[in-house]
Design a protein around this motif. Sequence first.
Motif, PDB file in Angstrom:
ATOM      1  N   ASP A  40       0.817  -1.218   0.000  1.00  0.00           N
ATOM      2  CA  ASP A  40       0.000   0.000   0.000  1.00  0.00           C
ATOM      3  C   ASP A  40       0.845   1.258   0.000  1.00  0.00           C
ATOM      4  O   ASP A  40       0.349   2.343  -0.301  1.00  0.00           O
ATOM      5  N   ASP A  41       2.130   1.150   0.377  1.00  0.00           N
ATOM      6  CA  ASP A  41       3.064   2.270   0.344  1.00  0.00           C
ATOM      7  C   ASP A  41       2.551   3.479   1.130  1.00  0.00           C
ATOM      8  O   ASP A  41       2.635   4.614   0.673  1.00  0.00           O
ATOM      9  N   THR A  42       1.996   3.234   2.301  1.00  0.00           N
ATOM     10  CA  THR A  42       1.635   4.317   3.211  1.00  0.00           C
ATOM     11  C   THR A  42       2.510   4.197   4.448  1.00  0.00           C
ATOM     12  O   THR A  42       2.876   3.091   4.848  1.00  0.00           O
ATOM     13  N   THR A  45       1.137   1.780   7.137  1.00  0.00           N
ATOM     14  CA  THR A  45       1.256   0.385   6.718  1.00  0.00           C
ATOM     15  C   THR A  45       2.699  -0.089   6.825  1.00  0.00           C
ATOM     16  O   THR A  45       2.982  -1.186   7.330  1.00  0.00           O
ATOM     17  N   ARG A 329       7.867   8.987   7.476  1.00  0.00           N
ATOM     18  CA  ARG A 329       7.555  10.175   6.663  1.00  0.00           C
ATOM     19  C   ARG A 329       8.753  11.114   6.581  1.00  0.00           C
ATOM     20  O   ARG A 329       8.926  11.829   5.597  1.00  0.00           O
TER      21      ARG A 329
END
Length: 375
Positions: A40-42, A45, A329
């Motif tokens: 999902d590349d978040t 996750t 992030r």
Amino acid sequence: MADLQDDLHPAAEAGRADEPYPQEAVVVGPETYEPVSDPDDTPLTRARAVLAAHPVADGYSGLAGALRRLPWYDLDVGENAVDTDVPRLRKGQVGALFWALHLTEGQDGDRAVGATLEQLDLAKTVVAAHDEGLRPARTAGEVADARNCGRVAVLFGPAGAAALGDSLSVLRSLHLLGLRVLTLTGTSWAGAAGLTRFGEEVVREMNRVGLVADLSGASAPTIRRALALSKAPVLFTRSAARTLRPHPANLPDDLLGEVGEAKGLCLVPLTAEQAGPSVRDVADHLDHIRTLAGPECVGLSGTYDTGSAHPQELHDTSCYPRLIAELLRRGWEESDVALLTWGNVQRVLRGADFTAHAAQQRRPPSTATIADLDR
């Protein structure tokens, strides 16, 4: 590196061949790191995927003290009266937890020894009563065994230095009963002026038996002398960066640099008072300490169930994935996150055991007394 004291303190139920692992168990090597896939590349996750392989080793929990005030509790099904229970530990992907045994102010001498023994007895009783979710551990190997069997490893300590009653015999007895970490502050031999001769002998004997020194809240002279004297890595169980938050238990930049040189470990507390009111503030401290001391010298200390206010989004032990997502992030490498959450605490535990094994070949138990050394 194989744990050198497992034969002295064998782990109960260390993953029997006829016992299937629970579904939530994850078998991990002590020093391995493999990048995780992220369909999902978040960040959240990815955070959960990293924590599945490299869970959080939380350096300070006040749960043992908090439970003393409750008439009844069940940590297996969930307990709203505290910040920590087994379901939230699993949701937060916590693999190990240090249970503090610190005393209230004013307790010293025999009262301090007795109160510490009572807290240790309570902590061991609680863990035994919740053995489907918790397991006591002393060494890095036992911590990994607990994780591989789907339990959260519980290590006992830090306790306050007053718990020794100025006796090295009591120190050895507490270690045999399971104490793993001792805070070097608040006594005549570890105070504002630094370590006395007896205090230095305490550090040597801690190295010999495998007790880890905690220097959070200690004076700068005590910190510097302990860093120079200890052959094993030291911990700061509740210290952030004083440059970002001027709290007395936080460390100034010069000391953070010295901690990095000595390969100690600074565990950043998730409290609003020491780290700030938001998850971003906590991440700022982690960034700052990683830059000054290095990625091998920074870790996490939830400081839950201590009565402290916590940053937004980090209100209990289920919230660790949110903090890890913030770090991802910011561009943290997954290998550095793995050190932060799990690998650095394991390194300190192994270092303490390696040092103890070597020291026990060189010297017998110390018979020094405070009267002999601090006249």
